[in-house]
Design a protein around this motif. Structure first.
Motif, short mmCIF file in Angstrom:
data_model
loop_
_atom_site.label_atom_id
_atom_site.label_comp_id
_atom_site.label_asym_id
_atom_site.label_seq_id
_atom_site.Cartn_x
_atom_site.Cartn_y
_atom_site.Cartn_z
N ASP A 52 35.70 -105.20 -26.52
CA ASP A 52 35.65 -103.76 -26.41
C ASP A 52 37.10 -103.21 -26.44
O ASP A 52 37.45 -102.15 -26.18
N GLY A 53 38.24 -104.01 -27.14
CA GLY A 53 39.72 -103.37 -26.83
C GLY A 53 40.40 -104.40 -27.84
O GLY A 53 40.00 -104.96 -28.63
N ARG A 54 41.72 -104.07 -27.66
CA ARG A 54 42.60 -104.81 -28.51
C ARG A 54 43.49 -105.90 -27.49
O ARG A 54 43.22 -105.53 -26.32
N PRO A 55 43.95 -107.00 -28.31
CA PRO A 55 44.64 -107.83 -27.15
C PRO A 55 45.92 -107.30 -26.55
O PRO A 55 46.82 -106.64 -26.99
N THR A 56 45.75 -107.56 -25.09
CA THR A 56 46.91 -107.08 -24.21
C THR A 56 47.38 -107.96 -23.27
O THR A 56 48.41 -108.06 -22.50
N ILE A 57 46.80 -109.44 -23.18
CA ILE A 57 47.15 -110.53 -22.47
C ILE A 57 47.57 -111.67 -23.24
O ILE A 57 46.75 -111.83 -24.14
N GLU A 84 32.92 -103.22 -29.79
CA GLU A 84 32.30 -102.44 -29.10
C GLU A 84 33.21 -101.17 -28.82
O GLU A 84 34.36 -101.34 -28.13
N GLY A 85 32.75 -100.05 -29.06
CA GLY A 85 33.61 -98.95 -28.81
C GLY A 85 34.57 -98.34 -29.77
O GLY A 85 34.48 -99.06 -30.83
N ASN A 86 35.46 -97.46 -29.43
CA ASN A 86 36.33 -97.06 -30.60
C ASN A 86 37.78 -97.57 -30.36
O ASN A 86 38.66 -96.99 -31.30
N ASP A 87 38.04 -98.27 -29.38
CA ASP A 87 39.46 -98.89 -29.28
C ASP A 87 39.50 -100.21 -29.75
O ASP A 87 39.94 -101.30 -28.90
N VAL A 88 39.08 -100.69 -30.88
CA VAL A 88 39.15 -102.13 -31.29
C VAL A 88 40.20 -102.16 -32.41
O VAL A 88 40.22 -101.14 -33.48
N ASN A 89 40.59 -103.30 -32.65
CA ASN A 89 41.27 -103.53 -34.05
C ASN A 89 40.44 -104.08 -35.05
O ASN A 89 40.29 -105.45 -35.02
N THR A 90 39.82 -103.18 -35.98
CA THR A 90 39.17 -103.55 -36.99
C THR A 90 39.65 -104.27 -37.98
O THR A 90 38.96 -105.31 -38.36
N LYS A 91 41.02 -104.21 -38.33
CA LYS A 91 41.56 -105.06 -39.19
C LYS A 91 41.38 -106.61 -38.75
O LYS A 91 41.03 -107.48 -39.43
N LEU A 92 41.99 -106.72 -37.63
CA LEU A 92 41.88 -108.12 -36.95
C LEU A 92 40.33 -108.69 -36.80
O LEU A 92 40.28 -109.81 -37.44
N LEU A 93 39.68 -107.99 -36.54
CA LEU A 93 38.14 -108.49 -36.44
C LEU A 93 37.77 -108.66 -37.62
O LEU A 93 36.84 -109.70 -37.94
N GLU A 103 30.40 -112.84 -39.77
CA GLU A 103 30.16 -111.31 -40.07
C GLU A 103 30.99 -110.42 -38.98
O GLU A 103 30.83 -111.03 -37.67
N ALA A 104 31.40 -109.40 -39.16
CA ALA A 104 31.87 -108.32 -38.29
C ALA A 104 30.79 -107.28 -38.23
O ALA A 104 30.46 -106.74 -39.26
N ASP A 105 30.63 -106.84 -36.79
CA ASP A 105 29.49 -105.58 -36.67
C ASP A 105 30.11 -104.84 -35.54
O ASP A 105 31.21 -105.32 -34.72
N TYR A 106 29.90 -103.56 -35.50
CA TYR A 106 30.55 -102.74 -34.67
C TYR A 106 29.57 -101.67 -33.97
O TYR A 106 28.55 -101.34 -34.72
N ILE A 107 29.78 -101.45 -32.69
CA ILE A 107 28.77 -100.75 -31.88
C ILE A 107 29.42 -99.78 -31.11
O ILE A 107 30.53 -99.66 -30.47
N LEU A 108 28.70 -98.31 -31.48
CA LEU A 108 29.32 -97.40 -30.95
C LEU A 108 28.91 -97.11 -29.53
O LEU A 108 27.96 -98.04 -28.99
N PRO A 109 29.80 -96.36 -28.78
CA PRO A 109 29.53 -96.30 -27.27
C PRO A 109 27.99 -95.89 -26.77
O PRO A 109 27.67 -96.42 -25.51
N ASP A 110 27.60 -95.14 -27.38
CA ASP A 110 26.22 -94.73 -27.15
C ASP A 110 25.15 -95.78 -27.67
O ASP A 110 23.92 -95.23 -27.53
N GLU A 111 25.48 -96.72 -28.19
CA GLU A 111 24.37 -97.66 -28.68
C GLU A 111 24.08 -98.83 -27.91
O GLU A 111 25.09 -99.19 -26.98
#
Length: 265
Positions: A52-57, A84-93, A103-111
């Protein structure tokens, strides 16, 4: 890895219940740990990578993470990604999935993620044929896309696009693994001569769309805009009317202005 007995499943659930988030996202470490579990055996190997995010560690450079995956994935593990959510690196995924036969799939916060992942497991839990390759007898074939054919799961079909020279009946062979055994299927297909008035005249645009997707992924993967790739992409996009980051098209629907009829009594 252990067998999926009732006891082992319960142990896994108990383990998961005691996990807690510490606020960081260690993507590279997670991917490395997953691949280490899948080094033995000849069964189809998959990783479901949800974030649900980007690499930080640890390693945070997306290009380095992709290169590390290329080096580590010696067992041809399929990478299925859920962002999951809006704060993901779609290019990386996207590149993680594309370069490792997933395959890559994306899930919005309200799903609800549980429904999407349940549907995913229902599908990939029944692989029909893996490690697919196509060969053509007596036919010169070029620019075939996708370059790597995805595995076939229950209810799916194989669709490839390409250009060819010649026509008439030809033999196409599809080779892959079924339950760990190599199997080849042969099809006698008719390859027609192309005609702009033909009922299949829409096919070249489908092929062009696949090639444009391939060129876009090559540009993204290389990290710079190679002039030759951009020129070829732009040519195809303009010729076949495909919207890309390098081309745009204005869609102007016809508007009919009619004077309303007046009926006199």
């Amino acid at each position: 890895l252990v067998e999926a007995t009732s006891e082992n499943r319960q142990r896994a659930l108990n383990y998961a219940k005691n996990l807690f988030a510490r606020g960081g996202t260690a993507m590279d470490d997670a991917l490395e740990a997953s691949l280490k579990l899948l080094t033995e055996g000849d069964r189809l190997k998959m990783v479901l990578f949800a974030t649900d995010g980007r690499p930080t560690i640890g390693e945070t450079d997306a290009e380095v993470i992709l290169k590390n995956m290329d080096v580590r994935n010696k067992s041809d593990v399929r990478m299925f990604v859920f962002g999951e959510g809006n704060d993901v690196n779609t290019k990386l995924l996207d590149l993680l999935a594309m370069e490792h036969r997933g395959e890559a799939d994306y899930i919005l916060p309200d799903e609800k993620i549980n429904k999407r992942i349940s549907a995913f497991f229902d599908r990939v839990g029944s692989p029909i044929m893996t490690d697919l390759e196509l060969s053509f007898d007596g036919l010169r074939v070029t620019d075939v896309f996708p370059r790597k054919i995805a595995d076939i799961y229950k209810g799916e079909q194989v669709i490839v696009y390409g250009t060819y020279e010649g026509s008439g009946p030809q033999t196409v062979r599809l080779t892959g693994k079924v339950n760990g055994q190599t199997r080849t299927l042969e099809y006698e297909l008719e390859f027609p001569e192309f005609s702009r008035d033909d009922k299949n005249s829409f096919v070249p645009r489908l092929w062009a769309g696949e090639k444009v997707d391939f060129l876009l992924s090559e540009i993204r993967k290389n990290g710079d805009e190679d002039e030759e790739l951009v020129q070829e992409l732009t040519y195809l996009a303009k010729r076949y009317g495909i919207v890309t980051p390098y081309t745009s098209f204005l869609l102007a629907p016809d508007v009919v202005n009619e004077t309303p009829a007046v009926q006199a009594a």
